[in-house]
Every structure is written in structure tokens, then in C-alpha cells.
Design an enzyme around this catalytic site. Structure first.
Site, PDB file in Angstrom:
ATOM      1  N   GLU A 167       0.842  -1.194   0.000  1.00 12.82           N
ATOM      2  CA  GLU A 167       0.000   0.000   0.000  1.00 12.82           C
ATOM      3  C   GLU A 167       0.882   1.251   0.000  1.00 12.82           C
ATOM      4  O   GLU A 167       1.980   1.253   0.552  1.00 12.82           O
ATOM      5  CB  GLU A 167      -0.945  -0.034   1.200  1.00 12.82           C
ATOM      6  CG  GLU A 167      -1.961  -1.139   1.027  1.00 12.82           C
ATOM      7  CD  GLU A 167      -2.948  -1.238   2.188  1.00 12.82           C
ATOM      8  OE1 GLU A 167      -3.218  -0.219   2.825  1.00 12.82           O
ATOM      9  OE2 GLU A 167      -3.422  -2.355   2.435  1.00 12.82           O
ATOM     10  N   LYS A 218       3.928 -16.736  -1.224  1.00 12.64           N
ATOM     11  CA  LYS A 218       3.331 -15.463  -0.793  1.00 12.64           C
ATOM     12  C   LYS A 218       3.465 -15.302   0.726  1.00 12.64           C
ATOM     13  O   LYS A 218       3.887 -14.259   1.223  1.00 12.64           O
ATOM     14  CB  LYS A 218       1.859 -15.420  -1.221  1.00 12.64           C
ATOM     15  CG  LYS A 218       1.073 -14.255  -0.672  1.00 12.64           C
ATOM     16  CD  LYS A 218       1.614 -12.910  -1.125  1.00 12.64           C
ATOM     17  CE  LYS A 218       1.060 -11.798  -0.273  1.00 12.64           C
ATOM     18  NZ  LYS A 218       1.568 -10.479  -0.609  1.00 12.64           N
ATOM     19  N   CYS A 274      -1.778  -7.442   6.755  1.00 16.11           N
ATOM     20  CA  CYS A 274      -1.247  -8.723   6.253  1.00 16.11           C
ATOM     21  C   CYS A 274      -0.074  -9.329   7.005  1.00 16.11           C
ATOM     22  O   CYS A 274      -0.066 -10.545   7.194  1.00 16.11           O
ATOM     23  CB  CYS A 274      -0.897  -8.579   4.784  1.00 16.11           C
ATOM     24  SG  CYS A 274      -2.375  -8.275   3.794  1.00 16.11           S
TER      25      CYS A 274
HETATM   26  P1  NAD Z   1     -10.213  -5.647   1.720  1.00 15.61           P
HETATM   27  O1  NAD Z   1     -10.866  -5.990   2.996  1.00 15.61           O
HETATM   28  O2  NAD Z   1      -9.761  -4.247   1.462  1.00 15.61           O
HETATM   29  O3  NAD Z   1     -11.170  -6.028   0.496  1.00 15.61           O
HETATM   30  C1  NAD Z   1     -11.898  -7.205   0.410  1.00 15.61           C
HETATM   31  C2  NAD Z   1     -13.243  -6.875  -0.225  1.00 15.61           C
HETATM   32  O4  NAD Z   1     -13.919  -8.090  -0.522  1.00 15.61           O
HETATM   33  C3  NAD Z   1     -14.181  -6.088   0.692  1.00 15.61           C
HETATM   34  O5  NAD Z   1     -14.567  -4.884   0.053  1.00 15.61           O
HETATM   35  C4  NAD Z   1     -15.375  -7.027   0.909  1.00 15.61           C
HETATM   36  O6  NAD Z   1     -16.611  -6.351   0.997  1.00 15.61           O
HETATM   37  C5  NAD Z   1     -15.315  -7.876  -0.335  1.00 15.61           C
HETATM   38  N1  NAD Z   1     -15.987  -9.177  -0.205  1.00 15.61           N
HETATM   39  C6  NAD Z   1     -15.849 -10.090   0.787  1.00 15.61           C
HETATM   40  N2  NAD Z   1     -16.595 -11.173   0.532  1.00 15.61           N
HETATM   41  C7  NAD Z   1     -17.231 -10.949  -0.649  1.00 15.61           C
HETATM   42  C8  NAD Z   1     -18.117 -11.692  -1.448  1.00 15.61           C
HETATM   43  N3  NAD Z   1     -18.526 -12.912  -1.099  1.00 15.61           N
HETATM   44  N4  NAD Z   1     -18.567 -11.137  -2.582  1.00 15.61           N
HETATM   45  C9  NAD Z   1     -18.167  -9.904  -2.962  1.00 15.61           C
HETATM   46  N5  NAD Z   1     -17.296  -9.148  -2.256  1.00 15.61           N
HETATM   47  C10 NAD Z   1     -16.847  -9.674  -1.112  1.00 15.61           C
HETATM   48  O7  NAD Z   1      -8.980  -6.652   1.567  1.00 15.61           O
HETATM   49  P2  NAD Z   1      -7.617  -6.393   0.768  1.00 15.61           P
HETATM   50  O8  NAD Z   1      -6.699  -5.569   1.579  1.00 15.61           O
HETATM   51  O9  NAD Z   1      -7.958  -5.978  -0.621  1.00 15.61           O
HETATM   52  O10 NAD Z   1      -7.017  -7.879   0.765  1.00 15.61           O
HETATM   53  C11 NAD Z   1      -7.606  -8.892  -0.002  1.00 15.61           C
HETATM   54  C12 NAD Z   1      -6.654 -10.079  -0.032  1.00 15.61           C
HETATM   55  O11 NAD Z   1      -5.414  -9.712  -0.643  1.00 15.61           O
HETATM   56  C13 NAD Z   1      -6.269 -10.634   1.343  1.00 15.61           C
HETATM   57  O12 NAD Z   1      -6.138 -12.028   1.247  1.00 15.61           O
HETATM   58  C14 NAD Z   1      -4.912 -10.012   1.606  1.00 15.61           C
HETATM   59  O13 NAD Z   1      -4.107 -10.820   2.455  1.00 15.61           O
HETATM   60  C15 NAD Z   1      -4.312  -9.963   0.227  1.00 15.61           C
HETATM   61  N6  NAD Z   1      -3.336  -8.904   0.009  1.00 15.61           N
HETATM   62  C16 NAD Z   1      -3.523  -7.659   0.516  1.00 15.61           C
HETATM   63  C17 NAD Z   1      -2.615  -6.637   0.250  1.00 15.61           C
HETATM   64  C18 NAD Z   1      -2.792  -5.243   0.782  1.00 15.61           C
HETATM   65  O14 NAD Z   1      -1.886  -4.438   0.626  1.00 15.61           O
HETATM   66  N7  NAD Z   1      -3.901  -4.893   1.384  1.00 15.61           N
HETATM   67  C19 NAD Z   1      -1.515  -6.902  -0.582  1.00 15.61           C
HETATM   68  C20 NAD Z   1      -1.359  -8.186  -1.100  1.00 15.61           C
HETATM   69  C21 NAD Z   1      -2.273  -9.177  -0.806  1.00 15.61           C
HETATM   70  C1  UGA Z   2       3.358  -5.774   2.551  1.00 17.26           C
HETATM   71  C2  UGA Z   2       4.394  -6.282   1.550  1.00 17.26           C
HETATM   72  O1  UGA Z   2       5.444  -5.316   1.439  1.00 17.26           O
HETATM   73  C3  UGA Z   2       3.766  -6.511   0.182  1.00 17.26           C
HETATM   74  O2  UGA Z   2       4.723  -7.068  -0.715  1.00 17.26           O
HETATM   75  C4  UGA Z   2       2.572  -7.473   0.337  1.00 17.26           C
HETATM   76  O3  UGA Z   2       1.935  -7.648  -0.902  1.00 17.26           O
HETATM   77  C5  UGA Z   2       1.592  -6.902   1.343  1.00 17.26           C
HETATM   78  O4  UGA Z   2       2.269  -6.693   2.615  1.00 17.26           O
HETATM   79  C6  UGA Z   2       0.441  -7.804   1.651  1.00 17.26           C
HETATM   80  O5  UGA Z   2       0.513  -8.983   1.425  1.00 17.26           O
HETATM   81  O6  UGA Z   2      -0.504  -7.224   2.175  1.00 17.26           O
HETATM   82  P1  UGA Z   2       2.223  -3.444   3.089  1.00 17.26           P
HETATM   83  O7  UGA Z   2       1.798  -4.128   4.331  1.00 17.26           O
HETATM   84  O8  UGA Z   2       1.196  -2.733   2.291  1.00 17.26           O
HETATM   85  O9  UGA Z   2       2.896  -4.506   2.088  1.00 17.26           O
HETATM   86  O10 UGA Z   2       3.364  -2.399   3.416  1.00 17.26           O
HETATM   87  P2  UGA Z   2       4.929  -2.539   3.778  1.00 17.26           P
HETATM   88  O11 UGA Z   2       5.650  -1.487   3.072  1.00 17.26           O
HETATM   89  O12 UGA Z   2       5.423  -3.919   3.621  1.00 17.26           O
HETATM   90  O13 UGA Z   2       4.926  -2.175   5.333  1.00 17.26           O
HETATM   91  C7  UGA Z   2       4.374  -3.030   6.301  1.00 17.26           C
HETATM   92  C8  UGA Z   2       4.652  -2.477   7.684  1.00 17.26           C
HETATM   93  O14 UGA Z   2       6.053  -2.603   7.999  1.00 17.26           O
HETATM   94  C9  UGA Z   2       4.321  -0.996   7.829  1.00 17.26           C
HETATM   95  O15 UGA Z   2       3.757  -0.749   9.081  1.00 17.26           O
HETATM   96  C10 UGA Z   2       5.675  -0.325   7.704  1.00 17.26           C
HETATM   97  O16 UGA Z   2       5.741   0.917   8.343  1.00 17.26           O
HETATM   98  C11 UGA Z   2       6.560  -1.348   8.404  1.00 17.26           C
HETATM   99  N1  UGA Z   2       7.977  -1.258   7.994  1.00 17.26           N
HETATM  100  C12 UGA Z   2       8.331  -1.517   6.708  1.00 17.26           C
HETATM  101  C13 UGA Z   2       8.928  -0.916   8.937  1.00 17.26           C
HETATM  102  O17 UGA Z   2       8.614  -0.688  10.111  1.00 17.26           O
HETATM  103  N2  UGA Z   2      10.253  -0.830   8.544  1.00 17.26           N
HETATM  104  C14 UGA Z   2      10.645  -1.092   7.267  1.00 17.26           C
HETATM  105  O18 UGA Z   2      11.861  -1.007   6.988  1.00 17.26           O
HETATM  106  C15 UGA Z   2       9.649  -1.443   6.323  1.00 17.26           C
END
Ligand code: NAD
Ligand code: UGA
Length: 448
Positions: A167, A218, A274
Site C-alpha cells: 500500500e 506469498k 497482512c
Molecule cells: P479488503 O478488505 O480491502 O477487500 C476485500 C473486499 O472483498 C471487501 O470490500 C469485501 O466487501 C469484499 N468481499 C468479501 N466477501 C465478498 C463476497 N462474497 N462477494 C463480494 N465481495 C466480497 O482486503 P484487501 O486488503 O484488498 O485484501 C484482499 C486479499 O489480498 C487478502 O487475502 C490479503 O491478504 C491480500 N493482500 C492484501 C494486500 C494489501 O496491501 N492490502 C496486498 C497483497 C495481498
Molecule cells: C506488505 C508487503 O510489502 C507486500 O509485498 C505485500 O503484498 C503486502 O504486505 C500484503 O501482502 O498485504 P504493506 O503491508 O502494504 O505490504 O506495506 P509494507 O511497506 O510492507 O509495510 C508493512 C509495515 O512494515 C508498515 O507498518 C511499515 O511501516 C513497516 N515497515 C516496513 C517498517 O517498520 N520498517 C521497514 O523497513 C519497512
């Protein structure tokens, strides 16, 4: 089905589904992309001017593709698109289970399973189902089971295509990924998904593996990243005791090309939806497969993180010269409005439980929603500017590395006499604080 799919559906319009599908639509104008969500207000926001997530570069891409080959629909509106889709991405949440077997550690697959049931009921013809959500190893088996119970005669191939975006840098990560990972057994399905990414990702960056390796990779990638943060955070405490400075130590060890400089920024702790849940999922898998030593190793990464948040909150309490604490930054990192599992929640909870008053400011987080997450406690209030939060504070906790906090004019801060600034991100301008006559405690450096 054509070798390059022309109709994609993504279930889940969250932090992953929204940006990922927007970039796919932007880079593949000939592909129709539909994003569905149960949450109607989220869908309305994706269709409006103020998108539901703050992510630099995202509005421009959505504006370009929306109404052309990208649309956001509520689940009810999207049933026809689902029936016609060549490929369906599942991008819903996989949080830590709160009840039942594995509660507190295992991933809750109820949302994923609901998607698989929906696809099984709606799909016509041959459909490629893509796990975009982060899953435990062998989750695809469960999805396959659900899909094969359909009665419509539809056929399916299941792929794992975990997302690695972070993010705050999601658009850059999606447009120029280090790698795209596709796990699966069905060569035609792999080729179909590869053909989507090939529109902008160089071929050598598209890695293919078996399904189970993709699912585990992952979890492992997040565990390794989190482990680096806990490693440097553990050393930050030793630095504070010995007079060493963690940023200097990080620069030195990070200049070793075998180690590399990234993810060595000491902090108040890692947050986000995550890292912790994926580590716990890994711990559960290790326990489940009879590997208690491996489970304990990864559990320690979580434990150090909990300890670091506690340690910082205790330092704030000890330093405060009155009961009013200014909290600068609620997001779990800069450039996002996401506060899931942010260290700020843990720090604010500890301070409030100890009877302190917390005045919080964040440039992007909706503080009302953050307060609701805390349970709307009486001692918590929000400020609309950093200066307002700082007025009269007996201690300042800097919890997110927003650029705005690097540039604060500390000479204008109307802090209580003797107040201490505790920098949980090592970003505060030390010379400016010194000039303003305040005291500064920096994570991994102590009182400077
Ligand atoms: P999120 O909570 O932001 O989004 C999930 C969405 O799915 C919600 O808007 C919810 O309303 C919707 N939803 C749930 N059940 C549903 C259904 N049955 N039909 C339609 N919509 C439905 O979650 P996210 O942060 O986007 O994460 C999603 C997945 O991706 C997780 O497994 C997470 O671990 C993974 N992931 C997240 C990040 C990240 O940076 N947030 C990065 C990589 C991977
Ligand atoms: C992390 C991974 O970086 C992504 O590759 C992955 O897809 C994602 O999780 C996921 O699966 O959700 P994200 O959590 O969005 O991404 O952000 P990061 O930049 O990884 O930071 C995670 C946390 O670690 C934050 O709170 C950040 O401030 C902290 N952080 C990161 C530190 O404290 N020190 C660092 O050097 C780096």
C-alpha cells in the site's frame, strides 16, 4: 475460450482488487474488467470522485479506464458478468480466524469459500478461477472441491496468482512489479493469465510454479519482510541501551549486497492487514504439519513486534510531563488511509487504558473511524492539523512517517514546557527540534 481472456471479473473491490483490476484494465484496453463487491457503499465510492482508498496515482488510472473497459458493480448487479467471465479473480479478505479450529492463527477462508460457491453457481462453460487473495498452502484444493460440486456442467481451472503490491506504492508495484507469480498445473490456464500480464510485464518477470509453491511463496515473502523489520527493531532496543544508533547500523549492514538496504527501517512496529495475519497463518501451518520449532521461529517475529509496540507506548508514558499526548500519524505507513493493525491502535489503547488523554492527527485516516475501532473512548479526540494536536501536549508520539511530519516547524509547536517528542519512525528533523528547545527520543537512538 480464446487463449487471451476477454472478460475478467474480480470479486472483492478492496485495497488489492480495486488497484489491481484498474491497472489491468488500463494496460489491456481490449479486455472487459468488472469488479464486484458485496459492500454497496464501497462500490458507490469506486464509481464516484472520492475513491474508497487513498493510493497515489490510482485516481488517474481509474478515471482513464472506468466507463471504457472497467466497471464497478454490486454483487447483485454483477451476476451476468460472472456468468460470462472467462476468468474470475478472488480478491476478498482472508483474516485470522476468531473462532473454531485454529482460532487466533489460521486464516479464515469463509469469504473465499463463499466466492467459490458463487462462481460454481453462476459460471457457464469453462472458467479460470484465480486466487488473488493470500491463502494458506493447499487452499486451492478446497476451492477446487467447491467448484467441482457445481451442477451446471461448467468446468474450471484454478490458479494461484498472489499479489505482492504494498500500500502507498501499489500503482508503481503493479506497473513495474519485481515479479508476477502464477502457480498452477493447467498449461492453458497459465498461458491465459500470462497473456494478460504480458501486456506490460517483461516475460522474465512472470514466474510460474506449482500451486502449492505459489501459495507458500506469498506467505514466505511476507514472513521474510516482517522478519527483517523485527530483526532491526530488536536491535533498536539494544542501540538505545548502548549508545549505538540503529540507522547507522542499518546503513552498514544494508550495504552488504547479500543483505540489501530495504526493510531495515526501525519503527514502532510493523502494521497493516497482512504481515501479522500471514505470519500467524504460517505458524499455524507449521504446527498443523508437526513442525513446532519452525512455528516457534516465525511466532517470535510476531512476538518481537508486539513487544516493540508495548515498549514504545511505555516510553511515551514515562516521558510525558502531563496527561495529554499528541499522536501524529494513525495510518500503518505513509501514503495510505489504511489503519488496519496499525501500531497506532496498540499505542493509543495502552495510553488510554493508563488514563492518558490522546489527541490524534493524521493527514488521510478518517479519525472518526479510527476512534470507532478503539471503541470511541472518552479520552480520545482528533485534531484537524498537527499544530492543533501538539498544543499543550506533554509528549508527542510520531507513529507514521508522513512527509508532513519530517517538515514540521517545531519552533511553532505550542507544547507543554519540558515535553518530549518520541519519534517512532526516525524521521523528525533533529536540528529543528533542538533549535526549538524541545527534547527528542528517537527509536533506536534514545534521547538525542
Ligand atoms: P479488503 O478488505 O480491502 O477487500 C476485500 C473486499 O472483498 C471487501 O470490500 C469485501 O466487501 C469484499 N468481499 C468479501 N466477501 C465478498 C463476497 N462474497 N462477494 C463480494 N465481495 C466480497 O482486503 P484487501 O486488503 O484488498 O485484501 C484482499 C486479499 O489480498 C487478502 O487475502 C490479503 O491478504 C491480500 N493482500 C492484501 C494486500 C494489501 O496491501 N492490502 C496486498 C497483497 C495481498
Ligand atoms: C506488505 C508487503 O510489502 C507486500 O509485498 C505485500 O503484498 C503486502 O504486505 C500484503 O501482502 O498485504 P504493506 O503491508 O502494504 O505490504 O506495506 P509494507 O511497506 O510492507 O509495510 C508493512 C509495515 O512494515 C508498515 O507498518 C511499515 O511501516 C513497516 N515497515 C516496513 C517498517 O517498520 N520498517 C521497514 O523497513 C519497512
Amino acid at each position: 475460450m480464446p487463449s487471451r481472456p476477454s472478460k475478467l471479473v474480480c470479486i472483492g473491490a478492496g485495497y488489492v482488487g480495486g488497484p489491481t483490476m484498474a491497472v489491468i484494465a488500463d494496460r489491456c484496453p481490449d479486455v472487459q474488467v468488472t469488479v464486484l463487491d458485496l459492500n454497496a457503499s464501497r462500490i458507490a465510492a469506486w464509481n464516484g470522485e472520492a475513491l474508497p482508498i487513498f493510493e497515489p496515482g490510482l485516481p488517474e488510472i481509474v478515471r482513464r479506464a472506468r466507463g471504457r473497459n472497467l466497471r464497478f458493480l454490486t454483487q447483485d448487479e454483477g451476476m451476468a458478468a460472472l456468468a460470462e467471465a472467462d476468468m474470475v479473480f478472488i480478491s476478498v479478505q482472508t483474516p485470522t480466524k476468531t473462532t473454531g479450529e485454529g482460532a487466533g492463527k489460521a486464516s479464515d477462508l469463509q469469504y473465499v469459500e463463499a466466492c467459490a460457491r458463487l462462481i460454481a453457481a453462476q459460471a457457464r462453460g469453462h472458467t479460470i478461477v484465480v486466487e488473488k487473495s493470500t491463502m494458506p498452502v493447499r487452499a486451492a484444493e478446497r476451492i477446487q472441491q467447491i467448484l467441482s460440486a457445481n451442477t451446471s456442467g461448467a468446468t474450471f481451472a484454478v490458479l494461484s496468482n498472489p499479489e505482492f503490491l504494498a500500500e502507498g506504492t501499489a500503482i508503481r508495484d503493479l506497473e513495474r512489479p519485481d515479479r508476477v507469480l502464477i502457480g498452477g498445473q493447467d498449461a492453458a490456464a497459465i498461458q491465459a493469465l500470462r497473456s494478460i500480464y504480458a501486456a506490460w510485464v517483461p516475460a522474465e518477470r512472470i514466474l510460474t510454479t506449482g500451486l502449492w509453491s505459489a501459495e507458500l511463496s506469498k506467505l514466505a515473502a511476507n514472513a521474510f519482510l516482517a522478519q527483517r523489520v523485527s530483526s532491526i527493531n530488536s536491535l533498536s532496543a539494544l542501540c538505545e541501551r548502548t549508545g549505538a544508533e540503529v540507522s547507522e547500523v542499518a546503513t552498514v549492514i544494508g550495504s552488504d549486497s547479500r543483505i540489501g538496504p530495504k526493510f531495515l527501517q526501525a519503527s514502532v512496529g510493523f502494521g497493516g492487514s497482512c504481515f501479522q495475519k500471514d505470519l500467524l497463518s504460517l505458524v499455524y501451518l507449521c504446527e498443523h504439519h508437526g513442525l513446532p520449532e519452525v512455528a516457534a521461529y516465525w511466532q517470535s517475529v510476531v512476538d518481537v513486534n508486539e513487544w516493540q509496540k508495548r515498549r514504545f507506548a511505555e516510553a511515551v508514558q514515562q516521558a510525558a510531563v502531563n496527561r495529554r499526548i499528541a499522536v501524529l500519524g494513525l495510518a500503518f505507513k505513509k501514503d495510505t488511509n489504511d489503519f488496519r493493525e496499525t501500531p497506532a491502535l496498540a499505542v493509543c489503547r495502552t495510553l488510554l487504558q493508563s488514563g492518558f488523554e490522546v489527541v490524534a492527527y493524521d493527514p488521510r485516516v478518517e479519525v472518526g473511524r479510527f476512534a470507532a475501532e478503539l471503541g470511541a473512548p472518552a479520552g480520545f479526540s482528533s485534531a484537524s492539523t498537527a499544530a492543533q494536536a501538539l498544543a499543550g501536549a506533554g509528549a508527542v508520539a510520531v507513529l507514521t512517517e508522513w512527509d508532513e511530519f519530517r517538515q514540521l516547524d517545531w519552533s511553532q509547536a505550542r507544547l507543554a514546557a519540558g515535553a518530549v517528542i518520541l519519534d517512532g519512525r526516525n524521521i523528525v528533523d533533529r536540528a529543528a527540534v533542538r533549535r526549538a528547545g524541545h527534547r527528542l527520543h528517537v527509536i533506536g537512538a534514545g534521547l538525542t
